[in-house]
Enzyme design. Sequence first.
Site, PDB file in Angstrom:
ATOM      1  CE  LYS A 258      -3.388   2.542   2.853  1.00  0.00           C
ATOM      2  NZ  LYS A 258      -4.294   2.507   4.028  1.00  0.00           N
ATOM      3  CG  ASP A 263      -5.585   7.800   4.647  1.00  0.00           C
ATOM      4  OD1 ASP A 263      -6.434   8.499   4.053  1.00  0.00           O
ATOM      5  OD2 ASP A 263      -5.864   6.731   5.237  1.00  0.00           O
ATOM      6  CE  LYS A 270      -6.773   8.459   8.064  1.00  0.00           C
ATOM      7  NZ  LYS A 270      -7.483   7.333   8.694  1.00  0.00           N
ATOM      8  CG  ASP A 281      -2.146   5.002   4.934  1.00  0.00           C
ATOM      9  OD1 ASP A 281      -2.072   3.932   5.567  1.00  0.00           O
ATOM     10  OD2 ASP A 281      -3.184   5.406   4.393  1.00  0.00           O
ATOM     11  CG  ASP A 341     -10.044   7.438   6.408  1.00  0.00           C
ATOM     12  OD1 ASP A 341      -8.942   7.375   5.831  1.00  0.00           O
ATOM     13  OD2 ASP A 341     -10.172   7.590   7.637  1.00  0.00           O
ATOM     14  CD  GLU A 343      -6.745   5.226   2.237  1.00  0.00           C
ATOM     15  OE1 GLU A 343      -7.756   5.315   2.947  1.00  0.00           O
ATOM     16  OE2 GLU A 343      -5.623   4.953   2.703  1.00  0.00           O
ATOM     17  NE  ARG A 345     -11.129  -1.079   3.293  1.00  0.00           N
ATOM     18  CZ  ARG A 345     -11.775  -1.269   4.451  1.00  0.00           C
ATOM     19  NH1 ARG A 345     -12.971  -1.835   4.459  1.00  0.00           N
ATOM     20  NH2 ARG A 345     -11.216  -0.914   5.591  1.00  0.00           N
TER      21      ARG A 345
HETATM   22  N1  BES Z   1      -4.653   4.285   6.781  1.00  0.00           N
HETATM   23  C1  BES Z   1      -5.845   4.007   7.468  1.00  0.00           C
HETATM   24  C2  BES Z   1      -5.683   2.937   8.533  1.00  0.00           C
HETATM   25  C3  BES Z   1      -4.868   3.312   9.725  1.00  0.00           C
HETATM   26  C4  BES Z   1      -5.465   3.878  10.828  1.00  0.00           C
HETATM   27  C5  BES Z   1      -3.536   3.032   9.754  1.00  0.00           C
HETATM   28  C6  BES Z   1      -4.710   4.185  11.937  1.00  0.00           C
HETATM   29  C7  BES Z   1      -2.785   3.332  10.855  1.00  0.00           C
HETATM   30  C8  BES Z   1      -3.374   3.907  11.958  1.00  0.00           C
HETATM   31  C9  BES Z   1      -6.923   3.526   6.516  1.00  0.00           C
HETATM   32  O1  BES Z   1      -6.869   4.008   5.230  1.00  0.00           O
HETATM   33  C10 BES Z   1      -8.219   3.934   7.102  1.00  0.00           C
HETATM   34  O2  BES Z   1      -8.412   5.094   7.297  1.00  0.00           O
HETATM   35  N2  BES Z   1      -9.081   2.972   7.406  1.00  0.00           N
HETATM   36  C11 BES Z   1     -10.343   3.255   8.007  1.00  0.00           C
HETATM   37  C12 BES Z   1     -11.336   2.312   7.423  1.00  0.00           C
HETATM   38  C13 BES Z   1     -12.757   2.574   7.871  1.00  0.00           C
HETATM   39  C14 BES Z   1     -13.243   3.876   7.281  1.00  0.00           C
HETATM   40  C15 BES Z   1     -13.615   1.438   7.404  1.00  0.00           C
HETATM   41  C16 BES Z   1     -10.206   3.033   9.501  1.00  0.00           C
HETATM   42  O3  BES Z   1      -9.563   2.071   9.901  1.00  0.00           O
HETATM   43  O4  BES Z   1     -10.730   3.832  10.266  1.00  0.00           O
HETATM   44 ZN    ZN Z   2      -4.956   4.605   4.575  1.00  0.00          ZN
HETATM   45 ZN    ZN Z   3      -7.850   5.893   5.068  1.00  0.00          ZN
END
Ligand code: BES
Ligand code: ZN
Ligand code: ZN
Length: 492
Positions: A258, A263, A270, A281, A341, A343, A345
């Site tokens: 990734k 992000d 966020k 990220d 967010d 993203e 996946r």
């Molecule tokens: N990059 C984040 C995941 C993340 C969160 C990595 C905290 C490291 C620390 C990812 O892209 C994300 O924001 N995922 C969301 C998914 C949700 C919206 C289903 C998340 O985990 O909140």
């Molecule tokens: Zn992310």
């Molecule tokens: Zn994200």
Amino acid sequence: MRFASCPPNKIAAGATVAVFCFDNAKRGIGAYFYGPSVDQALAEARNEGFHGKLAQSSVIRPRNGSIARFIFIGLGLETEAAVDTVRRGAAQAARIANGLNAKNLYFKAPSLGTATETAQAIAEGVRLGLYRFTEFQSATPTPLKLETVFGVAKDNEEGKSIEAGFKTGDNIGSSVCFARDLINRPPSDATPDVLVRAARGLVGSGVSLKVFNKTQIKKMGMGAFLGVNRGSAQPPYFLHLTYKSAGKAKRKIGICGKGITFDSGGLSLKPPASMETMKYDMSGAASVFAVFRALRALKPGGVEVHGFTPLTENMPGSRAVKPGDVLKSMRGKTIEVLNTDAEGRLILADALSYASRQGLHEVFDIATLTGACVIALGNQIAAVMGNNDKLTARVKAAAAKAGEKIWELPLDKDYLPQLKSTVADLKNIGTPGQAGTIIAGLFLKEFVDAGLPWVHLDIASVGWASSQTPLSEIGSTGAMIRTLIQHILSYN
Ligand code: BES
Ligand code: ZN
Ligand code: ZN
């Protein structure tokens, strides 16, 4: 800094010697090499409260003999110690030695593994322990004082084993540091084009690179990846790295990383606190680069390794993908984006589809994918999921060898209905607050060919250290790179 073996009678005058000690042991490890001064020094250390407990340390300047100082490092109970205890102890010793301006540092490893294994762990520990990120600080960084790390070898044969381990560990350790440097860079100094330049630097010595720009990405039909890029002013890139060993490849391995260089969450923005560390990220992509950096040097035979990195920011610009938008992935499956967010996946869906067309025997993905992973496993354990128990077991073994912790989560198909969309084939989120890490894994699984063994590593938990740890300063840890390299080397 270099690593070498050294016979006991060649230890230089004025040497700094690291002595590992088990809890309450009579003598330090390798004491028989260093003459009576080491036992006197240990007695002195004892008086000051050093007992060999895990992570205890004591520096003693002996009164007699030609050794300048002993750094005693506690390994804890012998029954609980493992190769990774040596790795952490070496990091600790290297930090202390460098802080004392030592030019050389001698180690004798305990027999917790083969001489090669423990030497590898020592070199990794030294590299990781001494890592600092100073590029953006105006003060001239204090240069590394440590010039040579020696492994004390009882004979020629052991010397060779130690040097082999040092070579592997030095390469792996510096490759992890290479990834840390990329990940720690400010996000505006580590945009997709900057990462393309970093990848170009890996070309040669068996490594080749294909760079796909936005037009070519469009042509390949990577609509999910492109959707994520829409809100960003920075163009996306898709990289395909290849390592070919000299002989015939028995195993073709792919790794998707990734590469979200920042992000923000996109329009599903966020909150500020969650955004602070989102430069990490792209840890997955940096991990892929690090693996190739190590492959160049270690040149393992019998394997062909392919690295795939979709690189883009996730930003909320005026063209950004909107909640409710539907994207068409490379595989043809349509995805309703309900949270911009989620993203990672989306970009990995297209990377895994691309990887599925490369005639691989197995494919990995490594990603800072879900906040839920941090909730479930904290900051010490990565999540692993997959579609093939045999491959997952093999990765678990590689992680154990590398001293990294992973825990498997079940990709239970009964959760799959959560990803049903009313307007598209899939939606990109499940029920908020429920098994977010598994849901993300199940989503990715939809984009891997059914017969292709696949392992997913969620490193959101372990990728970032918010305080100092035995092997890392605050910042990027470079987690799971050692495991990936160890896994590749296991086919040798
Ligand atoms: N990059 C984040 C995941 C993340 C969160 C990595 C905290 C490291 C620390 C990812 O892209 C994300 O924001 N995922 C969301 C998914 C949700 C919206 C289903 C998340 O985990 O909140
Ligand atoms: Zn992310
Ligand atoms: Zn994200």
